[in-house]
Design an enzyme around this catalytic site. Structure first.
Site, PDB file in Angstrom:
ATOM      1  N   LYS A 232       0.877  -1.170   0.000  1.00  0.00           N
ATOM      2  CA  LYS A 232       0.000   0.000   0.000  1.00  0.00           C
ATOM      3  C   LYS A 232       0.908   1.212   0.000  1.00  0.00           C
ATOM      4  O   LYS A 232       1.660   1.431   0.954  1.00  0.00           O
ATOM      5  CB  LYS A 232      -0.902   0.001   1.238  1.00  0.00           C
ATOM      6  CG  LYS A 232      -1.768   1.247   1.376  1.00  0.00           C
ATOM      7  CD  LYS A 232      -2.655   1.178   2.614  1.00  0.00           C
ATOM      8  CE  LYS A 232      -3.497   2.422   2.772  1.00  0.00           C
ATOM      9  NZ  LYS A 232      -4.409   2.342   3.954  1.00  0.00           N
TER      10      LYS A 232
ATOM     11  N   GLU B 262      -3.724   7.362   1.817  1.00  0.00           N
ATOM     12  CA  GLU B 262      -4.057   7.682   3.206  1.00  0.00           C
ATOM     13  C   GLU B 262      -2.815   8.062   4.012  1.00  0.00           C
ATOM     14  O   GLU B 262      -2.646   7.690   5.162  1.00  0.00           O
ATOM     15  CB  GLU B 262      -4.782   6.504   3.860  1.00  0.00           C
ATOM     16  CG  GLU B 262      -6.104   6.159   3.184  1.00  0.00           C
ATOM     17  CD  GLU B 262      -6.834   5.005   3.827  1.00  0.00           C
ATOM     18  OE1 GLU B 262      -8.053   5.101   3.992  1.00  0.00           O
ATOM     19  OE2 GLU B 262      -6.177   3.997   4.167  1.00  0.00           O
TER      20      GLU B 262
ATOM     21  N   ARG C 104      -1.357  -2.375  -4.508  1.00  0.00           N
ATOM     22  CA  ARG C 104      -2.753  -1.973  -4.329  1.00  0.00           C
ATOM     23  C   ARG C 104      -3.057  -0.663  -5.061  1.00  0.00           C
ATOM     24  O   ARG C 104      -2.257   0.268  -5.042  1.00  0.00           O
ATOM     25  CB  ARG C 104      -3.086  -1.814  -2.843  1.00  0.00           C
ATOM     26  CG  ARG C 104      -3.012  -3.101  -2.059  1.00  0.00           C
ATOM     27  CD  ARG C 104      -3.284  -2.878  -0.593  1.00  0.00           C
ATOM     28  NE  ARG C 104      -4.702  -2.984  -0.266  1.00  0.00           N
ATOM     29  CZ  ARG C 104      -5.392  -2.066   0.398  1.00  0.00           C
ATOM     30  NH1 ARG C 104      -4.822  -0.930   0.755  1.00  0.00           N
ATOM     31  NH2 ARG C 104      -6.648  -2.259   0.708  1.00  0.00           N
TER      32      ARG C 104
ATOM     33  N   ARG D 290     -13.844  11.011  -4.953  1.00  0.00           N
ATOM     34  CA  ARG D 290     -12.919   9.954  -4.534  1.00  0.00           C
ATOM     35  C   ARG D 290     -13.082   8.692  -5.373  1.00  0.00           C
ATOM     36  O   ARG D 290     -12.113   7.982  -5.637  1.00  0.00           O
ATOM     37  CB  ARG D 290     -13.162   9.650  -3.056  1.00  0.00           C
ATOM     38  CG  ARG D 290     -12.431   8.426  -2.550  1.00  0.00           C
ATOM     39  CD  ARG D 290     -12.604   8.267  -1.060  1.00  0.00           C
ATOM     40  NE  ARG D 290     -12.359   6.904  -0.630  1.00  0.00           N
ATOM     41  CZ  ARG D 290     -12.461   6.499   0.625  1.00  0.00           C
ATOM     42  NH1 ARG D 290     -12.792   7.351   1.578  1.00  0.00           N
ATOM     43  NH2 ARG D 290     -12.222   5.233   0.947  1.00  0.00           N
TER      44      ARG D 290
ATOM     45  N   LYS E 269      -9.685  -3.101  -5.235  1.00  0.00           N
ATOM     46  CA  LYS E 269     -10.896  -3.363  -4.462  1.00  0.00           C
ATOM     47  C   LYS E 269     -12.084  -3.547  -5.397  1.00  0.00           C
ATOM     48  O   LYS E 269     -12.145  -2.942  -6.465  1.00  0.00           O
ATOM     49  CB  LYS E 269     -11.170  -2.226  -3.476  1.00  0.00           C
ATOM     50  CG  LYS E 269     -10.217  -2.206  -2.290  1.00  0.00           C
ATOM     51  CD  LYS E 269     -10.674  -1.219  -1.224  1.00  0.00           C
ATOM     52  CE  LYS E 269      -9.741  -1.269  -0.006  1.00  0.00           C
ATOM     53  NZ  LYS E 269     -10.208  -0.419   1.097  1.00  0.00           N
TER      54      LYS E 269
ATOM     55  N   ASP F  73     -15.020   1.863  -1.116  1.00  0.00           N
ATOM     56  CA  ASP F  73     -14.344   1.132  -0.039  1.00  0.00           C
ATOM     57  C   ASP F  73     -15.264   0.101   0.603  1.00  0.00           C
ATOM     58  O   ASP F  73     -15.829   0.350   1.674  1.00  0.00           O
ATOM     59  CB  ASP F  73     -13.855   2.125   1.031  1.00  0.00           C
ATOM     60  CG  ASP F  73     -12.916   1.486   2.047  1.00  0.00           C
ATOM     61  OD1 ASP F  73     -12.511   0.326   1.841  1.00  0.00           O
ATOM     62  OD2 ASP F  73     -12.579   2.147   3.041  1.00  0.00           O
TER      63      ASP F  73
ATOM     64  N   GLU G 203     -16.051  -4.933   7.972  1.00  0.00           N
ATOM     65  CA  GLU G 203     -16.061  -3.478   8.091  1.00  0.00           C
ATOM     66  C   GLU G 203     -17.187  -2.961   7.203  1.00  0.00           C
ATOM     67  O   GLU G 203     -17.368  -3.433   6.079  1.00  0.00           O
ATOM     68  CB  GLU G 203     -14.731  -2.886   7.624  1.00  0.00           C
ATOM     69  CG  GLU G 203     -14.685  -1.372   7.740  1.00  0.00           C
ATOM     70  CD  GLU G 203     -13.449  -0.758   7.084  1.00  0.00           C
ATOM     71  OE1 GLU G 203     -13.282   0.460   7.216  1.00  0.00           O
ATOM     72  OE2 GLU G 203     -12.687  -1.489   6.432  1.00  0.00           O
TER      73      GLU G 203
ATOM     74  N   HIS H  79     -21.411   5.030   2.357  1.00  0.00           N
ATOM     75  CA  HIS H  79     -20.422   5.625   3.271  1.00  0.00           C
ATOM     76  C   HIS H  79     -21.031   6.659   4.221  1.00  0.00           C
ATOM     77  O   HIS H  79     -20.485   7.752   4.417  1.00  0.00           O
ATOM     78  CB  HIS H  79     -19.276   6.262   2.487  1.00  0.00           C
ATOM     79  CG  HIS H  79     -17.935   6.060   3.153  1.00  0.00           C
ATOM     80  ND1 HIS H  79     -17.631   6.570   4.394  1.00  0.00           N
ATOM     81  CD2 HIS H  79     -16.824   5.398   2.747  1.00  0.00           C
ATOM     82  CE1 HIS H  79     -16.394   6.243   4.720  1.00  0.00           C
ATOM     83  NE2 HIS H  79     -15.874   5.516   3.748  1.00  0.00           N
TER      84      HIS H  79
END
Length: 703
Positions: free
Chosen positions: A278, A282, A315, A326, A350, A355, A383, A513
């Site tokens: 990664k 972030e 990733r 985003r 992903k 997400d 999650e 989200h």
């Protein structure tokens, strides 16, 4: 006479529903009699071309014995035509043939294939299926079937909902947990052959010699089961661990550091799989920090691993705080890099563009980089999906992504051939699929007994993507609980219904989200904090005001996100009139009183969906209660308790979202739906804490 009739009735009940021993779930779906519970069977085993004393073959024969196999069985190692694939992969294909008496012939080009064949044969038996006259050949859809563990060196797990990490680094090498081998056994039984041991938010210390020696311990335990170990690496490791002044991938000293580190790893673990990275996401370090590209960083690491046959899984989960949308960033950052990655690099993407949401369109990167190897990353841990408190069977979600048509090719253009390597024959054909693991040190491994089904389903789907969600659910139920027809039929349907129910009571019609705080458990469409990044706040995604709600991603008036998809998807999703309701608020901003395809207004439809989800959750409780005679008391009560929490949470979601959205438009609740139980102000002041290992602590909502 009355007593006699009562006694007869009791005996009848016991015949239909035998008294069940309590179980804690620790055996997963591998509930075979242990050797100390029954007399060992005298087995007639013949091995041709393979050594009975090979560690993998010893496991296979032990599984047969403990699985109660009594017929004659013959293992045969066969030669297959050499493959031109690079790097060379173990041929895991196998065949099973049994005659009318159940005598079995198992063949493969590898001992690993023979072990998989053994588990397959025992699966037939454990599911109550006939073991006579089987004639089948099995070949995995994906060469690499990977579990990504987001475990930290301090024992915590990011997005872990089943206790602390299974890996007890501080105890090694003095203490070796028996659960390490049990883990490898469970993975092998469903065909998982790769394990990334640590968090993608990696600590540089993971590559320190002291930890690599502990990695060797796990690799040695996993090896006979065919599970290779991989590591997540921090791109800044040459600086943080190696004390170099830079981690620039073009710096000669940095390149030499990674080469030396790769050599050290392979001296300890000769079959080490490679790195998962990664980078520049972030706030994590990466090649872009030095004016380089993702290609520069990935290829540098790939070159260091190449002499040993290792790979890099890089990733694509990257996004910048200043972005207008985003969901568009991964494609904008990576598409121009197509064809420039080394052939031992695979881009890990992903399943959706944001997400791991309960429902997302597929990630637009799939199919848009025809000269780059791609793999899909699913989430097994829950999650955004109720953590380990909600019963949520994820196979339908995964199938929805894999079956989605990208329309990027003339032939089969669904996601699955893209990630299965079918369309990349000019490359070395490396295919892979990953799932973020839901495994911790809880006695039942996954926190919720039914969460085990997602570990199982990921492995089975990774091995054979032709399996249906229903087939996998029934397999798991038969092995984990009972093969009683009534139980399996009812429980499997309950599992299949959970996906749409969760979407309904959390985020219907394309909402996404709108979770609470950093732990993402529970609703908080109002959540924001001073100074926080916009795209970490639900307000960024639902954009409610007095006129309407939804994220406009159209080319005509919005961010242009629809243009990242090929026609006819672009045409369908761009047009408000043709966009299906399931993605409506994902791609469009819609007025509260606009009519949907259902004929209801948007506000009425939101009320309908949230009410439907709540009623579905209530129904799960009733349906599970009806299955009590088939399930041992310990597991029945565990699931029953979790379903109560799930129903409570469905009420919480319904009330919080509808009351909050009502503050913008002030429309009344439709008369045919239940009024909220809670008060908005009290809901907005309610907060869930975090446990010591980072999980949401589940309290009852006391208002």
């Amino acid at each position: 006479m009355v007593k006699k009739k009562f006694l007869v009735l009791c005996l009848f009940c016991l015949m239909d529903f035998p008294l069940l021993q309590a179980e804690d779930g620790s055996k997963l779906w591998l509930r075979t009699p242990s050797a100390n519970q029954c007399e060992p069977l005298e087995m007639d085993v013949v091995c041709k071309g393979v050594d009975k004393n090979h560690p993998t073959m010893k496991i296979a024969m032990r599984e047969l014995q403990e699985g109660g196999w009594s017929q004659r069985i013959e293992y045969k190692l066969v030669k297959r035509k050499s493959s031109k694939a690079k790097p060379p992969a173990v041929d895991e294909e196998y065949s099973i043939y049994t005659d009318a008496d159940g005598k079995a012939l198992l063949t493969s080009a590898s001992t690993q294939g023979l072990l998989y064949a053994t588990y397959d044969l025992l699966r037939h038996k454990a599911c109550g299926e006939p073991v006579e006259c089987i004639n089948k050949v099995e070949k995995p859809t994906y060469a690499l079937r990977v579990l990504n563990h987001w475990d930290n060196l301090n024992g915590t797990i990011e997005r872990g909902y089943a206790g602390n990490s299974l890996w007890k680094w501080e105890e090694m090498p003095q203490t070796i947990s028996p659960r390490y081998e049990q883990y490898a056994r469970a993975c092998a039984s469903v065909g998982i052959n790769a394990s990334v041991l640590n968090n993608v938010n990696a600590s540089p210390e993971m590559l320190a010699t002291a930890y690599l020696q502990k990695v060797k311990i796990l690799a040695d335990i996993f090896r006979p089961y065919g599970v290779k170990v991989y590591l997540c690496v921090n791109f800044a490791s040459p600086k943080e661990l190696g004390k170099l002044p830079t981690a620039d991938p073009m710096d000669e000293k940095v390149i030499a550091w990674w080469q030396d580190k790769a050599k050290e790893i392979y001296q300890l673990v000769p079959d080490f799989g490679g790195f998962l990275v990664k980078a520049n996401s972030e706030g994590k370090p990466g090649p872009c920090d030095y004016g380089r590209t993702h290609v520069d960083g990935a290829n540098m690491l790939a070159d260091a691993l190449r002499p040993y046959g290792g790979i890099v899984m890089w990733r694509s989960f990257v996004y910048k705080a200043a972005s207008e949308d985003r969901a568009m960033q991964a494609l904008l950052e990576f598409e121009s890099l197509d064809g420039r990655f080394r052939d031992n690099v695979i881009l890990q993407i992903k399943n959706g563009p944001v997400d791991f949401q309960p429902r997302e369109p597929f990630n637009p990167l799939f199919g848009r980089m025809p000269h780059t190897q791609q793999m899909v990353e699913f989430q097994i841990t829950q999650e955004y999906l109720g953590a380990s408190n909600h019963l949520f069977y994820q196979a339908p979600l995964w199938k929805e992504c894999l079956d989605a048509n990208t329309y990027c090719r003339q032939s089969d253009s669904s996601v699955k051939p893209t990630v299965a390597g079918i369309t990349a024959q000019r490359l070395h054909g490396l295919s892979a699929i990953a799932g973020v693991a839901n495994i911790g040190d809880d006695i039942n491994w996954c926190g919720h007994h039914f969460a085990q089904a997602n570990w199982y389903a990921f492995g089975r789907l990774a091995w054979n993507e032709q399996l249906t969600s229903e087939e996998i659910a029934k397999e798991w139920l038969k092995q984990t609980f009972t093969d009683n027809t009534d139980f399996v039929k009812s429980a499997s349907q309950l599992m299949l219904d959970t996906r749409e129910a969760l979407v309904n009571y959390m985020m219907p019609i394309g909402l996404h989200h709108i979770f609470a705080e950093v732990h993402h458990y529970g609703p908080a469409p109002w959540y924001t904090e001073k100074g926080m990044r916009a795209d970490w706040s639900p307000l960024y995604y639902h954009r409610s005001d007095s006129l309407g709600i939804g994220f406009d991603r159209t080319v005509a008036t919005g961010s242009g996100g629809t243009a990242q998809y090929a026609s006819p998807l672009f045409d369908m999703w761009e047009n408000r009139a043709t966009c299906p309701d399931e993605y409506l608020l994902w791609f469009h901003r819609v007025g509260w009183n606009e009519k949907l395809h259902s004929g209801r207004t948007l506000w009425h439809e939101l009320c309908h969906r949230y009410q439907t989800g709540l009623e579905q959750a209530r129904g799960f409780q009733k349906r599970w209660d009806a299955l009590q005679p088939y399930v041992d008391k310990e597991r029945f009560e565990h699931v029953q308790h979790k379903l109560k929490i799930q129903t409570h949470d469905a009420q919480w979601w319904k009330d919080a979202c509808l009351l909050y959205f009502q503050t913008f438009h002030h429309l009344p609740f439709p008369s045919d739906y239940e009024r909220p139980v809670y008060d908005l102000e009290q809901l907005m002041n309610f907060h869930i804490g975090l446990s010591l290992h980072g999980c949401p602590t589940r309290q009852q909502l006391r208002l």
